[in-house]
Motif scaffolding. Structure first.
Motif, PDB file in Angstrom:
ATOM      1  N   ALA A   1      -6.014   3.551 -10.100  1.00  0.00           N
ATOM      2  CA  ALA A   1      -4.776   4.179  -9.633  1.00  0.00           C
ATOM      3  C   ALA A   1      -4.090   4.946 -10.749  1.00  0.00           C
ATOM      4  O   ALA A   1      -2.941   4.702 -11.082  1.00  0.00           O
ATOM      5  CB  ALA A   1      -3.841   3.111  -9.095  1.00  0.00           C
ATOM      6  N   THR A   2      -4.796   5.887 -11.360  1.00  0.00           N
ATOM      7  CA  THR A   2      -4.221   6.554 -12.513  1.00  0.00           C
ATOM      8  C   THR A   2      -4.333   8.063 -12.450  1.00  0.00           C
ATOM      9  O   THR A   2      -4.209   8.730 -13.471  1.00  0.00           O
ATOM     10  CB  THR A   2      -4.936   6.071 -13.792  1.00  0.00           C
ATOM     11  OG1 THR A   2      -6.339   6.214 -13.613  1.00  0.00           O
ATOM     12  CG2 THR A   2      -4.626   4.621 -14.074  1.00  0.00           C
ATOM     13  N   SER A   3      -4.556   8.633 -11.292  1.00  0.00           N
ATOM     14  CA  SER A   3      -4.635  10.084 -11.214  1.00  0.00           C
ATOM     15  C   SER A   3      -3.257  10.694 -11.379  1.00  0.00           C
ATOM     16  O   SER A   3      -2.258  10.062 -11.101  1.00  0.00           O
ATOM     17  CB  SER A   3      -5.234  10.503  -9.870  1.00  0.00           C
ATOM     18  OG  SER A   3      -4.431  10.083  -8.799  1.00  0.00           O
ATOM     19  N   PRO A   4      -3.145  11.918 -11.860  1.00  0.00           N
ATOM     20  CA  PRO A   4      -1.867  12.481 -12.217  1.00  0.00           C
ATOM     21  C   PRO A   4      -0.990  12.883 -11.051  1.00  0.00           C
ATOM     22  O   PRO A   4       0.207  13.014 -11.234  1.00  0.00           O
ATOM     23  CB  PRO A   4      -2.242  13.711 -13.053  1.00  0.00           C
ATOM     24  CG  PRO A   4      -3.629  14.046 -12.636  1.00  0.00           C
ATOM     25  CD  PRO A   4      -4.273  12.758 -12.273  1.00  0.00           C
TER      26      PRO A   4
ATOM     27  N   SER B   1      -0.354   6.889  -6.015  1.00  0.00           N
ATOM     28  CA  SER B   1      -0.512   5.671  -5.226  1.00  0.00           C
ATOM     29  C   SER B   1      -1.378   4.666  -5.968  1.00  0.00           C
ATOM     30  O   SER B   1      -2.173   5.030  -6.836  1.00  0.00           O
ATOM     31  CB  SER B   1      -1.156   5.992  -3.871  1.00  0.00           C
ATOM     32  OG  SER B   1      -2.465   6.496  -4.051  1.00  0.00           O
ATOM     33  N   PHE B   2      -1.221   3.389  -5.593  1.00  0.00           N
ATOM     34  CA  PHE B   2      -2.069   2.349  -6.184  1.00  0.00           C
ATOM     35  C   PHE B   2      -3.526   2.543  -5.760  1.00  0.00           C
ATOM     36  O   PHE B   2      -4.438   2.547  -6.580  1.00  0.00           O
ATOM     37  CB  PHE B   2      -1.570   0.973  -5.748  1.00  0.00           C
ATOM     38  CG  PHE B   2      -2.581  -0.121  -5.986  1.00  0.00           C
ATOM     39  CD1 PHE B   2      -2.911  -0.513  -7.263  1.00  0.00           C
ATOM     40  CD2 PHE B   2      -3.217  -0.735  -4.923  1.00  0.00           C
ATOM     41  CE1 PHE B   2      -3.863  -1.506  -7.490  1.00  0.00           C
ATOM     42  CE2 PHE B   2      -4.159  -1.729  -5.122  1.00  0.00           C
ATOM     43  CZ  PHE B   2      -4.479  -2.114  -6.414  1.00  0.00           C
ATOM     44  N   TRP B   3      -3.762   2.680  -4.449  1.00  0.00           N
ATOM     45  CA  TRP B   3      -5.130   2.834  -3.965  1.00  0.00           C
ATOM     46  C   TRP B   3      -5.591   4.271  -4.143  1.00  0.00           C
ATOM     47  O   TRP B   3      -4.930   5.206  -3.703  1.00  0.00           O
ATOM     48  CB  TRP B   3      -5.219   2.458  -2.490  1.00  0.00           C
ATOM     49  CG  TRP B   3      -6.629   2.467  -1.986  1.00  0.00           C
ATOM     50  CD1 TRP B   3      -7.274   3.503  -1.374  1.00  0.00           C
ATOM     51  CD2 TRP B   3      -7.569   1.409  -2.075  1.00  0.00           C
ATOM     52  NE1 TRP B   3      -8.562   3.151  -1.070  1.00  0.00           N
ATOM     53  CE2 TRP B   3      -8.779   1.869  -1.491  1.00  0.00           C
ATOM     54  CE3 TRP B   3      -7.530   0.112  -2.594  1.00  0.00           C
ATOM     55  CZ2 TRP B   3      -9.924   1.063  -1.399  1.00  0.00           C
ATOM     56  CZ3 TRP B   3      -8.655  -0.679  -2.512  1.00  0.00           C
ATOM     57  CH2 TRP B   3      -9.829  -0.203  -1.923  1.00  0.00           C
ATOM     58  N   LEU B   4      -6.718   4.444  -4.776  1.00  0.00           N
ATOM     59  CA  LEU B   4      -7.304   5.767  -4.929  1.00  0.00           C
ATOM     60  C   LEU B   4      -8.334   5.972  -3.829  1.00  0.00           C
ATOM     61  O   LEU B   4      -9.385   5.320  -3.813  1.00  0.00           O
ATOM     62  CB  LEU B   4      -7.960   5.913  -6.301  1.00  0.00           C
ATOM     63  CG  LEU B   4      -8.508   7.308  -6.610  1.00  0.00           C
ATOM     64  CD1 LEU B   4      -7.386   8.341  -6.611  1.00  0.00           C
ATOM     65  CD2 LEU B   4      -9.224   7.319  -7.952  1.00  0.00           C
TER      66      LEU B   4
ATOM     67  N   GLY C   1      -7.689  -0.906   4.514  1.00  0.00           N
ATOM     68  CA  GLY C   1      -6.753  -1.831   3.893  1.00  0.00           C
ATOM     69  C   GLY C   1      -5.335  -1.316   3.892  1.00  0.00           C
ATOM     70  O   GLY C   1      -5.052  -0.176   4.262  1.00  0.00           O
ATOM     71  N   LEU C   2      -4.425  -2.204   3.466  1.00  0.00           N
ATOM     72  CA  LEU C   2      -3.002  -1.901   3.366  1.00  0.00           C
ATOM     73  C   LEU C   2      -2.510  -2.250   1.965  1.00  0.00           C
ATOM     74  O   LEU C   2      -2.920  -3.257   1.380  1.00  0.00           O
ATOM     75  CB  LEU C   2      -2.198  -2.709   4.387  1.00  0.00           C
ATOM     76  CG  LEU C   2      -2.484  -2.443   5.869  1.00  0.00           C
ATOM     77  CD1 LEU C   2      -1.741  -3.458   6.730  1.00  0.00           C
ATOM     78  CD2 LEU C   2      -2.082  -1.030   6.247  1.00  0.00           C
ATOM     79  N   THR C   3      -1.622  -1.405   1.427  1.00  0.00           N
ATOM     80  CA  THR C   3      -1.042  -1.626   0.100  1.00  0.00           C
ATOM     81  C   THR C   3       0.442  -1.911   0.227  1.00  0.00           C
ATOM     82  O   THR C   3       1.177  -1.148   0.864  1.00  0.00           O
ATOM     83  CB  THR C   3      -1.221  -0.398  -0.802  1.00  0.00           C
ATOM     84  OG1 THR C   3      -2.597  -0.087  -0.930  1.00  0.00           O
ATOM     85  CG2 THR C   3      -0.634  -0.660  -2.192  1.00  0.00           C
ATOM     86  N   TYR C   4       0.890  -3.017  -0.394  1.00  0.00           N
ATOM     87  CA  TYR C   4       2.317  -3.305  -0.520  1.00  0.00           C
ATOM     88  C   TYR C   4       2.727  -3.057  -1.960  1.00  0.00           C
ATOM     89  O   TYR C   4       2.138  -3.610  -2.893  1.00  0.00           O
ATOM     90  CB  TYR C   4       2.638  -4.751  -0.136  1.00  0.00           C
ATOM     91  CG  TYR C   4       4.111  -5.090  -0.304  1.00  0.00           C
ATOM     92  CD1 TYR C   4       5.026  -4.775   0.690  1.00  0.00           C
ATOM     93  CD2 TYR C   4       4.575  -5.689  -1.481  1.00  0.00           C
ATOM     94  CE1 TYR C   4       6.379  -5.068   0.543  1.00  0.00           C
ATOM     95  CE2 TYR C   4       5.921  -5.982  -1.641  1.00  0.00           C
ATOM     96  CZ  TYR C   4       6.812  -5.669  -0.626  1.00  0.00           C
ATOM     97  OH  TYR C   4       8.141  -5.941  -0.791  1.00  0.00           O
ATOM     98  N   ASN C   5       3.716  -2.194  -2.160  1.00  0.00           N
ATOM     99  CA  ASN C   5       4.172  -1.827  -3.502  1.00  0.00           C
ATOM    100  C   ASN C   5       5.488  -2.527  -3.843  1.00  0.00           C
ATOM    101  O   ASN C   5       6.411  -2.565  -3.020  1.00  0.00           O
ATOM    102  CB  ASN C   5       4.393  -0.309  -3.571  1.00  0.00           C
ATOM    103  CG  ASN C   5       3.115   0.474  -3.378  1.00  0.00           C
ATOM    104  OD1 ASN C   5       2.302   0.576  -4.274  1.00  0.00           O
ATOM    105  ND2 ASN C   5       2.941   1.023  -2.172  1.00  0.00           N
ATOM    106  N   PHE C   6       5.574  -3.047  -5.053  1.00  0.00           N
ATOM    107  CA  PHE C   6       6.830  -3.609  -5.553  1.00  0.00           C
ATOM    108  C   PHE C   6       7.664  -2.502  -6.203  1.00  0.00           C
ATOM    109  O   PHE C   6       7.152  -1.445  -6.563  1.00  0.00           O
ATOM    110  CB  PHE C   6       6.542  -4.735  -6.545  1.00  0.00           C
ATOM    111  CG  PHE C   6       5.870  -5.925  -5.927  1.00  0.00           C
ATOM    112  CD1 PHE C   6       6.620  -6.963  -5.392  1.00  0.00           C
ATOM    113  CD2 PHE C   6       4.484  -6.002  -5.858  1.00  0.00           C
ATOM    114  CE1 PHE C   6       6.006  -8.063  -4.806  1.00  0.00           C
ATOM    115  CE2 PHE C   6       3.855  -7.086  -5.276  1.00  0.00           C
ATOM    116  CZ  PHE C   6       4.615  -8.121  -4.744  1.00  0.00           C
ATOM    117  N   GLU C   7       8.937  -2.754  -6.358  1.00  0.00           N
ATOM    118  CA  GLU C   7       9.845  -1.733  -6.897  1.00  0.00           C
ATOM    119  C   GLU C   7       9.564  -1.457  -8.374  1.00  0.00           C
ATOM    120  O   GLU C   7       9.254  -2.368  -9.149  1.00  0.00           O
ATOM    121  CB  GLU C   7      11.295  -2.173  -6.724  1.00  0.00           C
ATOM    122  CG  GLU C   7      12.306  -1.124  -7.161  1.00  0.00           C
ATOM    123  CD  GLU C   7      13.739  -1.519  -6.838  1.00  0.00           C
ATOM    124  OE1 GLU C   7      14.436  -1.982  -7.771  1.00  0.00           O
ATOM    125  OE2 GLU C   7      14.143  -1.378  -5.678  1.00  0.00           O
TER     126      GLU C   7
END
Length: 312
Positions: free
Chosen positions: A7-10, A19-22, A197-203
């Protein structure tokens, strides 16, 4: 073959277009059980994405306009596959690390509420390490049908600064879970895999920005030409399901989506008496983007796992 999220694309989705999921992470043979023991995967990933001259992306209470991003990233890490069954399936745990170079540029940056406007182009690049990504998975086999469930997450220890355009870390934690299926018929050489899948992101504590819940589907189809080589197509769909929130979400819910499709080729080989190897090259052309930079990306994966039992 790669078993955790990158998850490190610019410039890809949510805050800062990231986003976390690439999308494209999962591919052929995703749900197929493997030999017990230690395995190792490494991946080179090149990303190129352009948000368009008038596209706006939130970042740390500011708004970036005309985002253009590039990334040359290396992901690597071990996986341990357990021999004893768990719930009738095969359990595995992996840990992935990230290193590489990310660059980004904008045509202009607008400050948040109560501030002035800064005009003019700006470019930045960073070389370093990203976040850590642990994953736990369970896989089951029933003839030509293979099933998988997984849970993964982000440990935000990578290089991150909310004032930078380019980062190698997310700046916040995330949890992702989903299921997968692979059809693999050795008799015909046909294979099809799909993972959702589903991604839950924290603040993000540095920006008071909380990304919404993301949904994603990766799929792949291939045909073996012989016992070693397979060719086919790959694709993905990414859709943000709930809006962004928090004091830093100055563009509102900012829901994002994108689709991708492209070719792939893979090669399985015997690395030694104790290890099997696998090389996969795949590429995606993106389209249908909303609130997200789109472009193209290329993946080159090299993985080694314990050798399958060989017949004399």
């Amino acid at each position: 073959m790669l078993l955790a999220a990158v998850a490190t694309s610019p410039a890809h989705a949510d805050e800062g277009g990231l986003s976390f999921w690439l999308p494209g992470l999962q591919g052929s043979f995703a749900a197929v059980p493997t030999q017990p023991g230690w395995s190792f995967a490494s991946l080179y990933l090149h990303l190129s994405a352009d948000g368009g001259a008038n596209a706006r992306f939130p970042r740390g209470g500011q708004i970036d306009v005309g985002v253009d991003g590039r990334g040359n990233l290396f992901a690597f890490g071990p996986t341990y596959t357990f021999e004893e069954p768990l719930l009738g399936g095969q359990a595995a745990f992996s840990l992935l690390a990230i290193a590489g170079r990310s660059s980004a540029s904008v045509d202009a940056t607008l400050t948040g509420p109560g501030g002035g406007t800064v005009s003019g182009s700006r470019s930045e690049a960073i070389t370093g390490f990203g976040d850590l990504f642990p994953q736990f998975s369970l896989k089951w086999n029933d003839g030509v049908n293979n099933y998988m469930t997984y849970v993964t997450g982000d440990i935000p220890v990578g290089s991150y600064d909310p004032d930078r355009l380019a980062n190698l870390g997310l700046g916040h934690a995330a949890v992702d879970g989903g299921v997968g299926y692979t059809y693999l018929d050795p008799g015909t050489g046909r294979e099809f895999s799909i993972v959702g899948g589903l991604t839950y992101n924290f603040e993000n504590p540095d920006t008071d920005y909380k990304n919404g819940i993301d949904g994603h589907i990766d799929w792949a189809a291939s045909q073996f030409l012989n016992e070693h080589v397979h060719v086919g197509v790959v694709g993905y769909a990414f859709q943000q399901l709930t809006g962004d929130s928090g004091a830093g979400a100055t563009l509102g819910d900012f829901k994002t989506r994108v689709f991708g499709i492209g070719p792939q080729v893979g090669y399985k080989f015997q690395a030694s008496d104790a290890a099997d190897g696998y090389v996969n090259l795949k590429g995606y052309y993106e389209f249908g983007a909303k609130n997200r930079a789109e472009g193209w990306n290329v993946w080159l994966t090299l993985a080694f796992s314990p050798a399958a039992k060989r017949t004399e």
